[in-house]
Design a protein around this motif. Structure first.
Motif, PDB file in Angstrom:
ATOM      1  N   LYS A  29      19.794 -12.390  -6.514  1.00 18.94           N
ATOM      2  CA  LYS A  29      20.160 -13.393  -5.513  1.00 18.94           C
ATOM      3  C   LYS A  29      21.446 -12.956  -4.825  1.00 18.94           C
ATOM      4  N   ASP A  30      21.557 -13.318  -3.529  1.00 18.28           N
ATOM      5  CA  ASP A  30      22.824 -13.033  -2.855  1.00 18.28           C
ATOM      6  C   ASP A  30      23.720 -14.251  -2.985  1.00 18.28           C
ATOM      7  N   ASP A  31      25.024 -14.001  -2.940  1.00 19.23           N
ATOM      8  CA  ASP A  31      26.010 -15.051  -3.151  1.00 19.23           C
ATOM      9  C   ASP A  31      26.541 -15.643  -1.848  1.00 19.23           C
ATOM     10  N   THR A  32      25.908 -15.310  -0.746  1.00 17.85           N
ATOM     11  CA  THR A  32      26.385 -15.809   0.531  1.00 17.85           C
ATOM     12  C   THR A  32      26.125 -17.308   0.622  1.00 17.85           C
ATOM     13  N   ILE A  33      27.152 -18.058   0.957  1.00 17.35           N
ATOM     14  CA  ILE A  33      27.027 -19.506   1.084  1.00 17.35           C
ATOM     15  C   ILE A  33      26.369 -19.819   2.425  1.00 17.35           C
ATOM     16  N   ASP A  34      25.408 -20.695   2.388  1.00 12.02           N
ATOM     17  CA  ASP A  34      24.712 -21.133   3.595  1.00 12.02           C
ATOM     18  C   ASP A  34      24.181 -19.930   4.376  1.00 12.02           C
ATOM     19  N   ASN A  35      23.313 -19.210   3.740  1.00 12.86           N
ATOM     20  CA  ASN A  35      22.769 -17.967   4.274  1.00 12.86           C
ATOM     21  C   ASN A  35      22.088 -18.160   5.627  1.00 12.86           C
ATOM     22  N   LYS A  36      21.367 -19.258   5.827  1.00 17.71           N
ATOM     23  CA  LYS A  36      20.674 -19.487   7.096  1.00 17.71           C
ATOM     24  C   LYS A  36      21.671 -19.671   8.237  1.00 17.71           C
ATOM     25  N   ARG A  37      22.743 -20.421   7.987  1.00 18.54           N
ATOM     26  CA  ARG A  37      23.741 -20.648   9.024  1.00 18.54           C
ATOM     27  C   ARG A  37      24.406 -19.337   9.434  1.00 18.54           C
ATOM     28  N   ARG A  38      24.653 -18.453   8.465  1.00 16.62           N
ATOM     29  CA  ARG A  38      25.273 -17.155   8.778  1.00 16.62           C
ATOM     30  C   ARG A  38      24.373 -16.345   9.699  1.00 16.62           C
ATOM     31  N   ARG A  39      23.058 -16.358   9.459  1.00 17.85           N
ATOM     32  CA  ARG A  39      22.139 -15.599  10.301  1.00 17.85           C
ATOM     33  C   ARG A  39      22.119 -16.136  11.723  1.00 17.85           C
ATOM     34  N   LEU A  40      22.282 -17.444  11.879  1.00 21.12           N
ATOM     35  CA  LEU A  40      22.272 -18.029  13.203  1.00 21.12           C
ATOM     36  C   LEU A  40      23.510 -17.657  14.009  1.00 21.12           C
ATOM     37  N   LYS A  41      24.592 -17.328  13.344  1.00 20.52           N
ATOM     38  CA  LYS A  41      25.822 -16.940  14.036  1.00 20.52           C
ATOM     39  C   LYS A  41      25.724 -15.535  14.625  1.00 20.52           C
ATOM     40  N   ASN A  42      24.707 -14.797  14.266  1.00 24.44           N
ATOM     41  CA  ASN A  42      24.477 -13.455  14.803  1.00 24.44           C
ATOM     42  C   ASN A  42      25.635 -12.511  14.469  1.00 24.44           C
ATOM     43  N   GLU A  43      26.021 -12.466  13.214  1.00 25.48           N
ATOM     44  CA  GLU A  43      27.117 -11.612  12.764  1.00 25.48           C
ATOM     45  C   GLU A  43      26.598 -10.272  12.253  1.00 25.48           C
ATOM     46  N   LEU A 145      17.051  -7.980  -2.771  1.00 28.60           N
ATOM     47  CA  LEU A 145      17.398  -9.395  -2.769  1.00 28.60           C
ATOM     48  C   LEU A 145      16.125 -10.213  -2.987  1.00 28.60           C
ATOM     49  N   ALA A 146      16.210 -11.226  -3.800  1.00 29.91           N
ATOM     50  CA  ALA A 146      15.047 -12.057  -4.092  1.00 29.91           C
ATOM     51  C   ALA A 146      14.598 -12.837  -2.857  1.00 29.91           C
ATOM     52  N   SER A 147      15.551 -13.218  -2.003  1.00 34.23           N
ATOM     53  CA  SER A 147      15.226 -14.074  -0.861  1.00 34.23           C
ATOM     54  C   SER A 147      14.400 -13.377   0.217  1.00 34.23           C
ATOM     55  N   ASN A 148      14.672 -12.117   0.472  1.00 26.87           N
ATOM     56  CA  ASN A 148      13.986 -11.457   1.591  1.00 26.87           C
ATOM     57  C   ASN A 148      13.575 -10.006   1.304  1.00 26.87           C
ATOM     58  N   GLN A 149      13.644  -9.574   0.091  1.00 25.55           N
ATOM     59  CA  GLN A 149      13.246  -8.222  -0.326  1.00 25.55           C
ATOM     60  C   GLN A 149      14.104  -7.124   0.295  1.00 25.55           C
ATOM     61  N   ARG A 150      15.267  -7.466   0.825  1.00 21.01           N
ATOM     62  CA  ARG A 150      16.142  -6.464   1.424  1.00 21.01           C
ATOM     63  C   ARG A 150      16.702  -5.555   0.331  1.00 21.01           C
ATOM     64  N   PRO A 151      16.610  -4.240   0.507  1.00 20.41           N
ATOM     65  CA  PRO A 151      17.135  -3.312  -0.508  1.00 20.41           C
ATOM     66  C   PRO A 151      18.646  -3.414  -0.634  1.00 20.41           C
ATOM     67  N   VAL A 152      19.121  -3.356  -1.873  1.00 23.36           N
ATOM     68  CA  VAL A 152      20.547  -3.364  -2.156  1.00 23.36           C
ATOM     69  C   VAL A 152      20.948  -2.035  -2.793  1.00 23.36           C
ATOM     70  N   ALA A 153      20.029  -1.435  -3.532  1.00 28.60           N
ATOM     71  CA  ALA A 153      20.305  -0.149  -4.173  1.00 28.60           C
ATOM     72  C   ALA A 153      19.020   0.664  -4.222  1.00 28.60           C
ATOM     73  N   GLY A 154      19.186   1.968  -4.113  1.00 28.90           N
ATOM     74  CA  GLY A 154      18.036   2.854  -4.151  1.00 28.90           C
ATOM     75  C   GLY A 154      18.401   4.222  -4.691  1.00 28.90           C
ATOM     76  N   VAL A 155      17.384   4.955  -5.088  1.00 24.09           N
ATOM     77  CA  VAL A 155      17.545   6.285  -5.660  1.00 24.09           C
ATOM     78  C   VAL A 155      16.840   7.289  -4.757  1.00 24.09           C
ATOM     79  N   VAL A 156      17.500   8.416  -4.515  1.00 20.37           N
ATOM     80  CA  VAL A 156      16.892   9.534  -3.792  1.00 20.37           C
ATOM     81  C   VAL A 156      16.802  10.697  -4.771  1.00 20.37           C
TER      82      VAL A 156
END
Length: 178
Positions: A29-43, A145-156
């Motif tokens: 899980k990500d620890d960002t507070i109010d994740n949807k609101r942050r995305r709307l701010k287009n940061e 991330l559990a919320s959107n499957q965005r990679p946080v770590a990977g191996v090459v």
């Protein structure tokens, strides 16, 4: 230059090894507070990657020239990806043990946990002597991330027999890793 790249591909029939990887990433899980609101701010900011060479260096399978060449290529690749992709930076908490367990990397940098505060994804390159002869490299996501499957770590994983002796091969390796 592009012609040489395609000519190199036609002569050397390498394939990506990622198709044969059957590992499933660990979800956090990500620890960002109010994740949807942050995305709307287009940061959105350019994607920042941290490449941890700790395990690759400890493997002692590459001479210093090959290791430096590979680090330079990874540096170019991370810059290119930052130019191509922008993301909303999220705060996630991962401990060193989770990285070791889920990414199967026995040695990580001492400051790896704090590196994720300033970066969006952690990359762990390593040499894998068990790759097929016609596979130069393969990559897999080990933590998402559990919320959107965005990679946080990977191996090459890189074949130890890669060669960067000519300008064309370094160019090819850069775009393979990209």
């Amino acid at each position: 230059r592009l012609f040489l790249f395609f000519q190199f591909i036609a002569v050397n029939s390498f394939r990506c090894g990622s198709d044969s990887i059957r590992k499933k990433p660990h979800k956090i899980k990500d620890d960002t507070i109010d994740n949807k609101r942050r995305r709307l701010k287009n940061e959105y900011t350019p994607l920042k990657m941290f490449v941890d060479y700790t395990y690759l260096t400890s493997q002692n399978l590459l001479n210093s020239k090959k290791l430096n060449d590979l680090k330079n290529i990874f540096s170019e690749v991370t810059k290119s990806i930052g130019y191509l992709l922008s993301v909303v930076h999220l705060r996630v908490q991962i401990d060193k043990d989770a990285i070791s367990d889920y990414c199967e990397i026995p040695k990580v940098s001492a400051n790896i946990v704090s590196s994720l505060d300033a970066n969006d994804i952690l990359i762990f390159p390593m040499i894998n002597s068990n790759l097929d002869d016609n596979v130069l490299a393969q990559a897999w996501t080990c933590i998402t991330l559990a919320s959107n499957q965005r990679p946080v770590a990977g191996v090459v994983e890189i074949n130890p027999d890669f060669s960067l002796d000519t300008e064309d091969s370094a160019y090819y390796m850069k775009y393979l890793l990209l």
